[in-house]
Design an enzyme around this catalytic site. Structure first.
Site, PDB file in Angstrom:
ATOM      1  N   HIS A 109       0.834  -1.200   0.000  1.00 31.87           N
ATOM      2  CA  HIS A 109       0.000   0.000   0.000  1.00 31.87           C
ATOM      3  C   HIS A 109       0.873   1.257   0.000  1.00 31.87           C
ATOM      4  O   HIS A 109       0.572   2.226  -0.697  1.00 31.87           O
ATOM      5  CB  HIS A 109      -0.912   0.007   1.226  1.00 31.87           C
ATOM      6  CG  HIS A 109      -1.840  -1.159   1.293  1.00 31.87           C
ATOM      7  ND1 HIS A 109      -3.206  -1.031   1.213  1.00 31.87           N
ATOM      8  CD2 HIS A 109      -1.599  -2.500   1.436  1.00 31.87           C
ATOM      9  CE1 HIS A 109      -3.775  -2.230   1.305  1.00 31.87           C
ATOM     10  NE2 HIS A 109      -2.816  -3.128   1.451  1.00 31.87           N
ATOM     11  N   ASP A 154      -6.028   5.648   1.580  1.00 35.23           N
ATOM     12  CA  ASP A 154      -6.299   4.215   1.457  1.00 35.23           C
ATOM     13  C   ASP A 154      -7.614   3.906   2.160  1.00 35.23           C
ATOM     14  O   ASP A 154      -7.878   4.406   3.257  1.00 35.23           O
ATOM     15  CB  ASP A 154      -5.151   3.426   2.105  1.00 35.23           C
ATOM     16  CG  ASP A 154      -5.160   1.958   1.726  1.00 35.23           C
ATOM     17  OD1 ASP A 154      -6.135   1.254   2.074  1.00 35.23           O
ATOM     18  OD2 ASP A 154      -4.190   1.508   1.091  1.00 35.23           O
TER      19      ASP A 154
END
Length: 463
Positions: free
Chosen positions: A26, A130
């Site tokens: 990520h 995110d």
């Protein structure tokens, strides 16, 4: 000239804040996106704990040092435990990362204060976060000139399989129902973390994907129709974020070795940063590679901990390989026990296959490079990505169809040998290589055009 001057003036009045999840797969996606946005003379602020920002910088790969327009903003978080990965666990999910992820929920207050401060200095602040950091950003909606965009770090195909809209079109229903469910698979601690994120107040003006329509256009269209019904304004598929072509700059021994090999003759074996492989499975992989008689580069390293800098150094993997293995295969294969330049390896003309866990970063890097895959998913979104590559795009052979119980099973050497041979030394593998090369060319052309990214930049810099 006037149009360019107007753009520069508007872009200088906008700041972008990136809020990544504290896991390698990520961290790097939003760092790559930071590079693309910063190249448009926009100030980008990449935020997180000191440990995870250090990690993101250390593993920066595929482009030079971050632009002067990228600013790293460190915030303190409480101390957290860093248990080692457990290769003998009954599942492959990286539970060792959960304490670090939980600690990052304490970024909520400092992030809000930071964005509020930027809002006083810029006409507009864009927060790209995110999805698994929803709890941290939920207060940003109180700042009048701040807009938030959800970043989905996984494929849209995976999202459609997990959150399938009702009344799916026949063309979608058949394949999406083949994706194995992960419901009930996660540990209680991680499920608690997920519940915290999904119960947070939603603040979003759209969703961003590290993908493109050349890869999964049908599913992006399907999901865009769904989120528009739910009131989300836009879906932006602007990827792949990783560079389209990787210059071979790294002075790494495996790249020098690749230079001496014939085109498309080497398979890369790597299972990413979160997959903990048991000693028994390593032995079976070694035996299968040895019997296949194919050239290979094999990355053998432990999975990440929540803090990759804490505790003892990575344990010596020499003892985990069968005795004499490296000596027996030294003419046609090498083992790498450290962080490796994966994008450069995949982009090398001698690399013709990739045995992968099918994390979305690895999938995109493989597609961009035009390299077919031996799909071996371990956890999370990886089983869905394997289905996408093997059964939709037809650029992969599946090592094993993932199930929750199968995650703890050992794949035998015979199957490893069979898959490697199929991918590297058969007409079937050649056909996959051709399809992968054609898809890679279409994707690189799309990246070079950059129309969707340009559209997003115009959207966020409107004054």
């Amino acid at each position: 000239m006037e149009k360019q001057r107007n753009f520069e003036e508007s872009s200088s009045q906008v700041a972008v804040v990136m809020v990544p999840l504290a896991a390698q797969g990520h961290l790097n996606q939003l760092l790559h996106l930071s590079r693309l946005i910063a190249a448009h003379n926009i100030s980008v602020h990449y935020v997180g704990s000191a440990t995870h920002i250090r990690q993101a910088k250390l593993r920066l790969h595929g482009w030079d040092h971050p632009s002067n327009n990228i600013h790293f903003q460190e915030f303190p978080i409480p101390p957290f435990t860093t248990p080692p990965p457990d290769p003998a666990a009954s599942h492959k999910f990286p539970s060792q990362l959960v304490p670090a992820l939980t600690a990052t929920t304490h970024l909520r207050r400092p992030l809000h204060a930071f964005v509020d401060g930027l809002a006083g200095a810029f006409k507009r602040v864009i927060v790209i976060y995110d999805l698994l950091m929803s709890y941290v950003v939920q207060d940003i909606g109180s700042i009048p000139n701040a807009d938030c965009y959800i970043f989905r770090s996984i494929s849209c195909f995976c999202v459609c399989s997990w959150e399938a809209p009702p009344d799916l079109p026949t063309a979608a229903a058949g394949i999406l129902t083949q994706v194995p469910s992960v419901k009930g698979y996660y540990s209680k601690e991680f499920q608690d973390f997920l519940d915290l994120q999904f119960s947070a107040k939603k603040v979003s003006s759209g969703e961003i994907y590290n993908s493109c329509r050349e890869i999964e256009g049908f599913y992006l269209d399907l999901w865009e129709e769904r989120i528009n019904k739910d009131g989300v304004l836009n879906l932006w598929a602007m990827g792949p974020f990783n560079p389209a072509k990787i210059p071979i700059k790294t002075d790494h021994g495996c790249l020098k070795w690749l230079d001496k090999q014939p085109p498309n003759s080497v398979i890369l074996i790597s299972f990413g940063t979160t997959s903990a492989i048991s000693d028994e499975q390593i032995g079976e992989i070694a035996a299968g590679l040895e019997r296949s008689d194919q050239k290979f580069i094999w990355i053998v390293r432990d999975a990440d901990k929540g803090d990759i800098f804490a505790g003892d150094p990575v344990r010596d993997t020499q003892q985990r390989l069968p005795e004499g293995f490296e000596e027996r295969v030294r003419e046609r294969g090498i083992v790498v026990r450290e962080w490796a330049p994966q994008m450069e390896i995949l982009g090398h003309p001698s690399t013709g296959g990739f045995m992968s866990h099918c994390g979305w970063n690895s999938c995109l890097e493989s597609i961009t490079s035009g390299v077919p895959v031996a799909a071996w998913p371990m956890h999370s979104d990886q089983p869905a990505n394997a289905v996408l590559l093997a059964r939709v795009l037809r650029i992969a052979v599946e090592v094993e169809r993932w199930t929750r119980l199968g995650a703890r099973a050992v794949v035998a050497a015979g199957r490893v040998e069979e898959v490697v041979t199929t991918l590297m030394a058969t007409a079937e593998g050649d056909a996959m290589r051709k399809r992968a090369a054609e898809l890679g060319e279409r994707v690189r052309s799309s990246m070079a055009e950059g129309r969707r990214l340009e559209s997003f930049i115009a959207h966020i810099t409107r004054i």
